[in-house]
Design a protein around this motif. Structure first.
Motif, short mmCIF file in Angstrom:
data_model
loop_
_atom_site.label_atom_id
_atom_site.label_comp_id
_atom_site.label_asym_id
_atom_site.label_seq_id
_atom_site.Cartn_x
_atom_site.Cartn_y
_atom_site.Cartn_z
N VAL A 167 3.11 -1.62 7.99
CA VAL A 167 2.74 -0.22 7.81
C VAL A 167 1.76 0.22 8.90
N LEU A 168 0.79 -0.63 9.21
CA LEU A 168 -0.18 -0.30 10.25
C LEU A 168 0.49 -0.21 11.62
N VAL A 169 1.41 -1.12 11.91
CA VAL A 169 2.14 -1.06 13.18
C VAL A 169 2.96 0.22 13.27
N LEU A 170 3.63 0.58 12.19
CA LEU A 170 4.41 1.82 12.18
C LEU A 170 3.52 3.04 12.40
N ALA A 171 2.38 3.08 11.73
CA ALA A 171 1.46 4.21 11.91
C ALA A 171 0.96 4.30 13.34
N LYS B 46 0.03 -7.80 -4.31
CA LYS B 46 0.17 -9.22 -3.98
C LYS B 46 1.60 -9.59 -4.36
N TRP B 47 2.44 -9.79 -3.35
CA TRP B 47 3.88 -9.87 -3.57
C TRP B 47 4.38 -11.25 -3.13
N PRO B 48 4.36 -12.23 -3.99
CA PRO B 48 4.85 -13.56 -3.61
C PRO B 48 6.37 -13.55 -3.51
N LEU B 49 6.90 -14.58 -2.85
CA LEU B 49 8.35 -14.67 -2.73
C LEU B 49 8.99 -14.89 -4.10
N LEU B 50 8.34 -15.68 -4.93
CA LEU B 50 8.81 -15.91 -6.30
C LEU B 50 7.72 -15.48 -7.26
N GLY B 51 8.11 -14.76 -8.28
CA GLY B 51 7.14 -14.30 -9.27
C GLY B 51 6.93 -12.80 -9.17
N PRO B 52 6.33 -12.22 -10.22
CA PRO B 52 6.13 -10.76 -10.24
C PRO B 52 4.99 -10.34 -9.32
N PRO B 53 5.09 -9.13 -8.75
CA PRO B 53 3.99 -8.63 -7.91
C PRO B 53 2.80 -8.21 -8.75
N THR B 54 1.62 -8.22 -8.10
CA THR B 54 0.37 -7.81 -8.76
C THR B 54 -0.33 -6.80 -7.88
N PHE B 55 -0.67 -5.66 -8.46
CA PHE B 55 -1.32 -4.60 -7.69
C PHE B 55 -2.72 -5.07 -7.27
N ASN B 56 -3.00 -4.99 -5.96
CA ASN B 56 -4.29 -5.46 -5.46
C ASN B 56 -4.84 -4.59 -4.33
N ALA B 57 -4.38 -3.33 -4.24
CA ALA B 57 -4.84 -2.44 -3.16
C ALA B 57 -6.36 -2.29 -3.22
N PRO B 58 -7.05 -2.24 -2.08
CA PRO B 58 -6.52 -2.36 -0.70
C PRO B 58 -6.76 -3.74 -0.09
N THR B 59 -6.62 -4.80 -0.88
CA THR B 59 -6.96 -6.14 -0.42
C THR B 59 -6.11 -6.57 0.79
N ASN B 60 -4.81 -6.26 0.76
CA ASN B 60 -3.95 -6.67 1.87
C ASN B 60 -4.40 -6.07 3.19
N TYR B 61 -4.83 -4.83 3.15
CA TYR B 61 -5.30 -4.18 4.38
C TYR B 61 -6.67 -4.71 4.81
N ALA B 62 -7.53 -4.98 3.84
CA ALA B 62 -8.87 -5.46 4.18
C ALA B 62 -8.82 -6.86 4.78
N GLN B 63 -7.86 -7.68 4.34
CA GLN B 63 -7.79 -9.05 4.84
C GLN B 63 -7.24 -9.14 6.26
#
Length: 310
Positions: free
Chosen positions: A288-292, A58-75
């Motif tokens: 990443v999915l588009v590239l694949a 979970k990578w906001p524009l401001l603030g530190p990232p938070t590992f949340n795999a595979p939530t980004n892909y599932a959403q």
């Protein structure tokens, strides 16, 4: 014993010198390839790895990232706009590829033989390719505008329409057709040039032998031109399909993805996620999915061409 050592040492020195000479071409090759390898690593491998890592957080524009795999892909599957954009992008890719390839090949066949005036038409057909992509889109935007564009005035003067038509924002079909027309106008000459290069590489003796045997122009095209043009056709199709799937400028400038979301492409959704919603992790997962998908599609396409050629 001393005499033996005196004879062995020069032989060892000569062997070492030969070994250094054998290694020097390899070291020279590595030295020549090192700058290109550094550029590829800095501007392709490192950004690619960063995008993959971003897609797992979970990578906001401001603030530190938070590992949340595979939530980004599932959403992604739950996003209705993404599904609509995928359907539209595939439809757009199919239509543009068929029309653009047919027109480009037709133009290449039309100007492949030297005759009076053919040089003028070669330059005229290729001229739109010299216009920048964003500039060409803005040119069409001004041409098709229902407020300042000359197209409506011309059609009204001829009597084909009674009132100004909104070519890019009123009707989804008109917006789609306007975008396809823009793409064909801009890229037909470029792809024509590539296909023309492949046509002129075919030996003329093959066509002369076919005419002697009584083959018609259609049979010569089917039995000689198409088989020998397969590598060139594969290159052109890869460029067309990849460019269509990554379409952005023509939609962002000409139609703004509208009317509604009828001309919203996948790349527009990625840009929206990254720079409007500031959800960089989700945008990275889509990228990443588009590239694949592009890698898989191009690999299948090239494998099919190789199998047909062998």
């Amino acid at each position: 014993m001393t005499n033996l050592l005196e004879r062995v040492r020069p032989a060892q020195a000569a062997a070492h010198a030969r070994s250094r000479r054998r290694r020097s071409p390899g070291l020279a090759g590595l030295a020549y390839a090192a700058p290109a390898a550094v550029i590829v690593a800095l501007f392709f491998l490192f950004p690619l790895g960063l995008v993959v890592w971003m897609s797992l957080n979970k990578w906001p524009l401001l603030g530190p990232p938070t590992f949340n795999a595979p939530t980004n892909y599932a959403q992604i599957a739950d996003n209705a706009l993404v599904l609509d954009a995928v359907v539209f992008t595939l439809k757009y890719t199919a239509v543009v590829t068929v029309l653009l390839f047919s027109i480009s090949l037709g133009l290449a066949l039309l100007i492949q033989n030297r005759r009076p005036g053919v040089g003028f038409f070669r330059g005229a057909f290729f001229l739109p390719a010299a216009v920048g992509w964003a500039t060409a889109t803005l040119l069409f935007f001004g041409l098709l505008s229902d407020q300042i564009g000359p197209l409506n005035d011309i059609l009204q003067w001829v009597g084909l329409i009674d009132a100004p038509v909104s070519w890019t924002a009123g009707d989804p079909g008109l917006a789609f057709g306007s975008t396809v027309t823009l793409v064909i106008w801009r890229w037909a000459g470029f792809n024509m040039l590539i296909l023309l290069t492949g046509l002129q590489a075919i030996p003329t003796e093959l066509y002369e032998a076919a005419r002697v045997d009584g083959a018609s122009a259609f049979h010569a095209f089917r039995r000689i031109t198409l088989p020998l043009m397969r590598p060139t056709i594969a290159l052109v199709l890869c460029l067309m399909i990849t460019g269509s799937l990554l379409g952005f400028e023509q939609f962002y400038i000409l139609t703004r993805g509208g009317p509604g979301s009828s001309t919203t492409s996948v790349v527009m959704v990625i840009v929206r996620e990254a720079f409007i919603r500031f959800n960089l992790g989700s945008a990275a997962a889509m990228s990443v999915l588009v590239l694949a998908a592009l890698v898989l599609l191009n690999a299948l396409q090239l494998a099919f061409i190789r199998r047909k050629t062998s």
